[in-house]
Enzyme design. Structure first.
Site, short mmCIF file in Angstrom:
data_model
loop_
_atom_site.label_atom_id
_atom_site.label_comp_id
_atom_site.label_asym_id
_atom_site.label_seq_id
_atom_site.Cartn_x
_atom_site.Cartn_y
_atom_site.Cartn_z
N LYS A 77 -5.31 3.08 -2.80
CA LYS A 77 -4.64 2.40 -1.68
C LYS A 77 -5.58 2.27 -0.48
CE LYS A 77 -0.46 1.91 -3.65
NZ LYS A 77 0.08 0.59 -4.05
N SER A 114 0.86 -1.17 0.00
CA SER A 114 0.00 0.00 0.00
C SER A 114 0.90 1.23 0.00
CB SER A 114 -0.91 -0.04 1.22
OG SER A 114 -1.75 1.08 1.26
N TYR A 118 -4.69 8.14 -6.33
CA TYR A 118 -3.70 7.18 -5.81
C TYR A 118 -4.08 6.80 -4.38
CZ TYR A 118 0.85 5.32 -4.29
OH TYR A 118 1.86 4.53 -3.78
N1 LIG Z 1 8.77 4.28 -3.79
C1 LIG Z 1 7.94 4.88 -2.99
O1 LIG Z 1 8.24 5.95 -2.48
C2 LIG Z 1 6.63 4.24 -2.64
C3 LIG Z 1 5.93 4.75 -1.56
C4 LIG Z 1 4.71 4.17 -1.20
C5 LIG Z 1 4.23 3.10 -1.93
N2 LIG Z 1 4.92 2.62 -3.00
C6 LIG Z 1 4.33 1.47 -3.72
O2 LIG Z 1 5.31 0.49 -3.94
C7 LIG Z 1 4.93 -0.33 -5.04
C8 LIG Z 1 6.13 -0.55 -5.94
O3 LIG Z 1 6.58 0.67 -6.44
P1 LIG Z 1 8.12 1.07 -6.55
O4 LIG Z 1 8.36 2.18 -5.59
O5 LIG Z 1 8.99 -0.11 -6.51
O6 LIG Z 1 8.11 1.77 -8.01
P2 LIG Z 1 8.69 1.30 -9.43
O7 LIG Z 1 10.17 1.18 -9.35
O8 LIG Z 1 8.10 2.30 -10.38
O9 LIG Z 1 8.05 -0.13 -9.67
C9 LIG Z 1 6.70 -0.27 -9.99
C10 LIG Z 1 6.45 -1.63 -10.59
O10 LIG Z 1 5.05 -1.78 -10.87
C11 LIG Z 1 4.92 -2.26 -12.19
N3 LIG Z 1 3.63 -1.90 -12.80
C12 LIG Z 1 3.07 -0.68 -12.94
N4 LIG Z 1 1.89 -0.77 -13.57
C13 LIG Z 1 1.68 -2.09 -13.82
C14 LIG Z 1 0.66 -2.84 -14.45
N5 LIG Z 1 -0.44 -2.27 -14.97
N6 LIG Z 1 0.80 -4.20 -14.53
C15 LIG Z 1 1.89 -4.79 -14.02
N7 LIG Z 1 2.90 -4.14 -13.45
C16 LIG Z 1 2.80 -2.80 -13.35
C17 LIG Z 1 6.08 -1.68 -12.94
O11 LIG Z 1 6.29 -2.46 -14.09
P3 LIG Z 1 6.80 -1.85 -15.49
O12 LIG Z 1 8.28 -1.95 -15.45
O13 LIG Z 1 6.18 -2.73 -16.50
O14 LIG Z 1 6.32 -0.43 -15.57
C18 LIG Z 1 7.18 -1.85 -11.91
O15 LIG Z 1 7.69 -3.15 -11.90
C19 LIG Z 1 3.76 0.39 -5.72
O16 LIG Z 1 2.55 -0.28 -5.37
C20 LIG Z 1 3.80 1.78 -5.10
O17 LIG Z 1 2.51 2.36 -5.05
C21 LIG Z 1 6.12 3.18 -3.38
#
Ligand SMILES: NC(=O)c1ccc[n+]([C@@H]2O[C@H](COP(=O)([O-])OP(=O)(O)OC[C@H]3O[C@@H](n4cnc5c(N)ncnc54)[C@H](OP(=O)(O)O)[C@@H]3O)[C@@H](O)[C@H]2O)c1
Ligand SMILES: *[C@@H]1O[C@H](CO)[C@@H](O)[C@H](O)[C@H]1NC(C)=O
Ligand SMILES: *[C@@H]1O[C@H](CO)[C@@H](O)[C@H](O)[C@H]1NC(C)=O
Length: 287
Positions: free
Chosen positions: A155, A137, A151
């Site tokens: 969540k 989340s 967003y």
């Molecule tokens: N980083 C932060 O600060 C943060 C904070 C709070 C929550 N989050 C959550 O953490 C999770 C992972 O994000 P991250 O920070 O690791 O960002 P990230 O590096 O942008 O990774 C996101 C991943 O989600 C995949 N994705 C996006 N849309 C998709 C779809 N329709 N079908 C399948 N895969 C999809 C992307 O795949 P592609 O390579 O194909 O685009 C990528 O592998 C997310 O749920 C995000 O909301 C992140």
């Protein structure tokens, strides 16, 4: 004990880091990416450590059953489902189009919902080994910022469903964990989708524009180390290491000092609204 992980969004960020960590610890991993050719570096990195890789776009509802079947065929089922794939739509709520709002909900909410339903039979059948559903989340579900309306809604929806589901599946010995990261240095801020409609005039100079500017300048400077975040997640899921004692004890795992600060602020606000409204709320029954 070696377990079988299914991790969505294994092409970058938390998903990739968690896949690598689990593989290094001797676990089996099935990672999903949207495109093996676009994510070829990540795919080779996890495959070279023994992972299986499946293509999956979580918004493509009619492909989910097939992916579940394929995944179950590798090792005879899975033990841990990690709903990690996601992105953020950014902009003023008033500027968001239906299609943009729908894609946000499909990715962050309906995709995980379909995967949960698809994998519950295998999770139930293997639950004597301690199966787990992890939903990534966000702090945005506890403390939404302006510009993150949809967003945060996606969540929140995920967390509401998780709270109910956690109670439904506890009798099957399936543990559930909601991970709430603060700002971590992944590809997240580069992958944000700004509304197609540019920020409308009345919002210029206000809180939405301020936050959009903040996000723009934060990319690459986030204080959170995703390697440390996924280590905590791994420990809580497997009941090992520094955070292992939390296994099965908590529904929510916040990550990062920024996240802790914002959650504490949100709890104070909730409490003060509660105190202010209590009397009014208590007076609405039939006499
Ligand atoms: N980083 C932060 O600060 C943060 C904070 C709070 C929550 N989050 C959550 O953490 C999770 C992972 O994000 P991250 O920070 O690791 O960002 P990230 O590096 O942008 O990774 C996101 C991943 O989600 C995949 N994705 C996006 N849309 C998709 C779809 N329709 N079908 C399948 N895969 C999809 C992307 O795949 P592609 O390579 O194909 O685009 C990528 O592998 C997310 O749920 C995000 O909301 C992140
Ligand atoms: C529930 O899972 C735990 C592992 O987390 C296991 O030790 C226990 O035996 C399981 N209980 C049942 C009833 O299957
Ligand atoms: C994860 O999210 C799905 C879909 O929103 C929901 O069905 C499930 O209850 C959640 N599980 C956990 C453990 O949070």
């Amino acid at each position: 004990m070696s377990q079988i992980w299914f991790i969505t969004g294994a092409s970058s960020g938390f998903g990739l880091d968690l896949a690598l960590l689990a593989l290094d610890a001797g676990h089996k991993v099935i990672g999903t990416v949207r495109s093996t050719s676009k994510a070829s570096d990540a795919v080779s990195a996890i495959k070279s450590k023994g992972a299986e890789v499946v293509e999956l776009d979580v918004t493509k509802a009619d492909t989910i059953a097939d992916v579940v079947e394929k995944a179950n065929a590798f090792y005879g089922g899975i033990d841990i489902l990690v709903n990690n794939a996601g992105y953020s739509l950014l902009g003023a709520v008033e500027d968001m189009k239906d299609e943009e709002a729908q894609l946000q909900m499909e990715t962050n909410f309906f995709g995980p919902l379909r995967l949960i339903r698809g994998f519950l039979p295998t999770l139930r059948s293997r639950s004597s080994t301690g199966t787990t559903i992890v939903n990534v989340s966000s702090i945005a579900a506890q403390s939404p910022y302006p510009s993150c309306g949809l967003y945060s809604a996606s969540k929140y929806a995920l967390e509401g469903l998780s709270e109910a589901l956690a109670q439904e599946i506890a009798p099957f010995n399936i543990t559930t964990l909601i991970v709430e990261p603060g700002a971590f240095r992944t590809n997240f801020l580069s992958a944000v989708q700004k509304t197609e409609t540019p920020l409308s005039e009345p919002y210029r100079g206000g809180p939405v524009e301020h936050l959009l500017g903040m996000f723009d300048s934060a990319q690459g400077k986030q204080r959170g180390d995703p390697g440390k975040a996924v280590k905590r997640v791994f420990e809580v899921v497997t009941g090992t290491g520094e955070a292992g004692g939390l296994k099965g004890k908590v529904l929510r795992l916040p990550l990062g000092p920024d996240c802790v600060g914002r959650i504490e602020g949100a709890m104070k606000k909730l409490q003060s609204d509660w105190d202010e409204t209590r009397e009014v709320a208590m007076g609405t029954d039939f006499d």
